[in-house]
Motif scaffolding. Sequence first.
Motif, mmCIF file in Angstrom:
data_model
loop_
_atom_site.group_PDB
_atom_site.id
_atom_site.type_symbol
_atom_site.label_atom_id
_atom_site.label_comp_id
_atom_site.label_asym_id
_atom_site.label_seq_id
_atom_site.Cartn_x
_atom_site.Cartn_y
_atom_site.Cartn_z
ATOM 1 N N TRP A 13 0.814 -1.213 0.000
ATOM 2 C CA TRP A 13 0.000 0.000 0.000
ATOM 3 C C TRP A 13 0.852 1.270 0.000
ATOM 4 O O TRP A 13 0.562 2.228 -0.730
ATOM 5 C CB TRP A 13 -0.959 0.017 1.204
ATOM 6 C CG TRP A 13 -1.799 1.251 1.190
ATOM 7 C CD1 TRP A 13 -2.998 1.415 0.560
ATOM 8 C CD2 TRP A 13 -1.479 2.512 1.793
ATOM 9 N NE1 TRP A 13 -3.437 2.704 0.729
ATOM 10 C CE2 TRP A 13 -2.522 3.396 1.481
ATOM 11 C CE3 TRP A 13 -0.412 2.973 2.547
ATOM 12 C CZ2 TRP A 13 -2.538 4.716 1.916
ATOM 13 C CZ3 TRP A 13 -0.421 4.294 2.982
ATOM 14 C CH2 TRP A 13 -1.479 5.151 2.668
ATOM 15 N N SER A 14 1.906 1.292 0.788
ATOM 16 C CA SER A 14 2.763 2.488 0.870
ATOM 17 C C SER A 14 3.339 2.869 -0.488
ATOM 18 O O SER A 14 3.431 4.052 -0.824
ATOM 19 C CB SER A 14 3.903 2.262 1.860
ATOM 20 O OG SER A 14 3.407 2.104 3.157
ATOM 21 N N PHE A 15 3.731 1.863 -1.257
ATOM 22 C CA PHE A 15 4.263 2.148 -2.585
ATOM 23 C C PHE A 15 3.176 2.684 -3.508
ATOM 24 O O PHE A 15 3.389 3.649 -4.245
ATOM 25 C CB PHE A 15 4.913 0.901 -3.196
ATOM 26 C CG PHE A 15 6.226 0.566 -2.566
ATOM 27 C CD1 PHE A 15 7.388 1.195 -2.973
ATOM 28 C CD2 PHE A 15 6.288 -0.363 -1.533
ATOM 29 C CE1 PHE A 15 8.602 0.898 -2.376
ATOM 30 C CE2 PHE A 15 7.491 -0.661 -0.932
ATOM 31 C CZ PHE A 15 8.657 -0.036 -1.347
ATOM 32 N N LEU A 16 2.003 2.069 -3.466
ATOM 33 C CA LEU A 16 0.896 2.525 -4.310
ATOM 34 C C LEU A 16 0.542 3.978 -4.010
ATOM 35 O O LEU A 16 0.397 4.793 -4.923
ATOM 36 C CB LEU A 16 -0.340 1.638 -4.098
ATOM 37 C CG LEU A 16 -0.251 0.207 -4.606
ATOM 38 C CD1 LEU A 16 -1.431 -0.611 -4.103
ATOM 39 C CD2 LEU A 16 -0.174 0.182 -6.117
ATOM 40 N N PHE A 17 0.402 4.289 -2.745
ATOM 41 C CA PHE A 17 -0.071 5.617 -2.347
ATOM 42 C C PHE A 17 1.018 6.683 -2.479
ATOM 43 O O PHE A 17 0.792 7.736 -3.072
ATOM 44 C CB PHE A 17 -0.594 5.590 -0.910
ATOM 45 C CG PHE A 17 -1.247 6.872 -0.490
ATOM 46 C CD1 PHE A 17 -2.593 7.078 -0.709
ATOM 47 C CD2 PHE A 17 -0.509 7.888 0.114
ATOM 48 C CE1 PHE A 17 -3.200 8.269 -0.333
ATOM 49 C CE2 PHE A 17 -1.096 9.080 0.502
ATOM 50 C CZ PHE A 17 -2.452 9.275 0.276
ATOM 51 N N PHE A 18 2.181 6.431 -1.920
ATOM 52 C CA PHE A 18 3.221 7.457 -1.862
ATOM 53 C C PHE A 18 4.151 7.454 -3.079
ATOM 54 O O PHE A 18 4.313 8.471 -3.743
ATOM 55 C CB PHE A 18 4.061 7.304 -0.585
ATOM 56 C CG PHE A 18 3.308 7.631 0.664
ATOM 57 C CD1 PHE A 18 2.997 8.944 0.982
ATOM 58 C CD2 PHE A 18 2.902 6.634 1.514
ATOM 59 C CE1 PHE A 18 2.291 9.259 2.134
ATOM 60 C CE2 PHE A 18 2.200 6.926 2.672
ATOM 61 C CZ PHE A 18 1.888 8.242 2.980
ATOM 62 N N LYS A 19 4.780 6.345 -3.348
ATOM 63 C CA LYS A 19 5.829 6.287 -4.364
ATOM 64 C C LYS A 19 5.256 6.400 -5.773
ATOM 65 O O LYS A 19 5.793 7.104 -6.621
ATOM 66 C CB LYS A 19 6.624 4.981 -4.207
ATOM 67 C CG LYS A 19 7.836 4.873 -5.071
ATOM 68 C CD LYS A 19 8.854 5.964 -4.831
ATOM 69 C CE LYS A 19 9.973 5.530 -3.948
ATOM 70 N NZ LYS A 19 10.861 6.620 -3.602
ATOM 71 N N ALA A 38 -4.583 2.400 -4.557
ATOM 72 C CA ALA A 38 -4.272 2.160 -3.143
ATOM 73 C C ALA A 38 -5.552 1.976 -2.335
ATOM 74 O O ALA A 38 -5.603 1.150 -1.416
ATOM 75 C CB ALA A 38 -3.445 3.318 -2.576
ATOM 76 N N LEU A 39 -6.586 2.715 -2.680
ATOM 77 C CA LEU A 39 -7.875 2.599 -1.986
ATOM 78 C C LEU A 39 -8.497 1.221 -2.212
ATOM 79 O O LEU A 39 -8.977 0.587 -1.263
ATOM 80 C CB LEU A 39 -8.810 3.701 -2.487
ATOM 81 C CG LEU A 39 -10.136 3.851 -1.793
ATOM 82 C CD1 LEU A 39 -9.947 4.223 -0.330
ATOM 83 C CD2 LEU A 39 -10.957 4.927 -2.501
ATOM 84 N N ILE A 40 -8.456 0.751 -3.435
ATOM 85 C CA ILE A 40 -8.971 -0.591 -3.745
ATOM 86 C C ILE A 40 -8.143 -1.645 -3.011
ATOM 87 O O ILE A 40 -8.686 -2.568 -2.408
ATOM 88 C CB ILE A 40 -8.965 -0.835 -5.272
ATOM 89 C CG1 ILE A 40 -9.966 0.098 -5.954
ATOM 90 C CG2 ILE A 40 -9.278 -2.302 -5.582
ATOM 91 C CD1 ILE A 40 -9.791 0.195 -7.458
ATOM 92 N N GLU A 41 -6.824 -1.486 -3.059
ATOM 93 C CA GLU A 41 -5.941 -2.435 -2.389
ATOM 94 C C GLU A 41 -6.192 -2.445 -0.888
ATOM 95 O O GLU A 41 -6.191 -3.496 -0.256
ATOM 96 C CB GLU A 41 -4.477 -2.065 -2.703
ATOM 97 C CG GLU A 41 -3.484 -3.130 -2.318
ATOM 98 C CD GLU A 41 -2.875 -2.951 -0.938
ATOM 99 O OE1 GLU A 41 -2.006 -3.761 -0.571
ATOM 100 O OE2 GLU A 41 -3.253 -2.017 -0.208
ATOM 101 N N MET A 42 -6.458 -1.266 -0.315
ATOM 102 C CA MET A 42 -6.717 -1.199 1.123
ATOM 103 C C MET A 42 -8.042 -1.882 1.483
ATOM 104 O O MET A 42 -8.172 -2.430 2.574
ATOM 105 C CB MET A 42 -6.720 0.242 1.623
ATOM 106 C CG MET A 42 -6.714 0.311 3.146
ATOM 107 S SD MET A 42 -6.748 1.977 3.806
ATOM 108 C CE MET A 42 -5.098 2.511 3.451
ATOM 109 N N THR A 43 -8.989 -1.879 0.587
ATOM 110 C CA THR A 43 -10.252 -2.595 0.814
ATOM 111 C C THR A 43 -9.975 -4.096 0.906
ATOM 112 O O THR A 43 -10.507 -4.784 1.783
ATOM 113 C CB THR A 43 -11.245 -2.286 -0.319
ATOM 114 O OG1 THR A 43 -11.436 -0.865 -0.397
ATOM 115 C CG2 THR A 43 -12.574 -2.982 -0.102
ATOM 116 N N ILE A 44 -9.119 -4.580 0.017
ATOM 117 C CA ILE A 44 -8.717 -5.996 0.049
ATOM 118 C C ILE A 44 -7.913 -6.274 1.319
ATOM 119 O O ILE A 44 -8.098 -7.309 1.969
ATOM 120 C CB ILE A 44 -7.934 -6.362 -1.222
ATOM 121 C CG1 ILE A 44 -8.822 -6.166 -2.460
ATOM 122 C CG2 ILE A 44 -7.401 -7.790 -1.149
ATOM 123 C CD1 ILE A 44 -8.064 -6.151 -3.773
#
Length: 156
Positions: free
Chosen positions: A91-97, A104-110
Amino acid sequence: MNRGKLARNILVPIIGGSITGWLANRNTQKQYANLEKPSFSPPPSVFPIAWTALYGLMGYAKYRAEQHSKPSVARKVLTPYELQLGLNYIWSFLFFKWNLRGTALIEMTILFAMISLTAYEFNKVDKLAGKLLVPYLGWVSFAWMLNYSIWKLNRK
């Protein structure tokens, strides 16, 4: 109590989260500071404190679940934990990097679903292990709202 195994289970997510955070957030502080954020967004200094505590609880929960699992079910109990930890790091890579805040939102739901499954599996072998993941679920719920709000406020 196996102190070595306990220490390892606690330190793996803490050190892994620290390394992931450092790699994913390197050279992104200015960019994050320039994003429009909701009024409930905590100061950046809150995140490493919260995550260190949550990673410690997570590791202790894993230790307890591992200790209370019969060898025949250990893999079933521990696999969701390993998957959610990997999702947590990604998630950190999706959102920040990579600035993929919608992804990242979809991934965080999973991730939330996988944490819930982990808590369920842990609870079946040790009630305290399952309960130790409740603060993590709460924080990820808050982080989901924060991610959603930042994504929505900064869509072009």
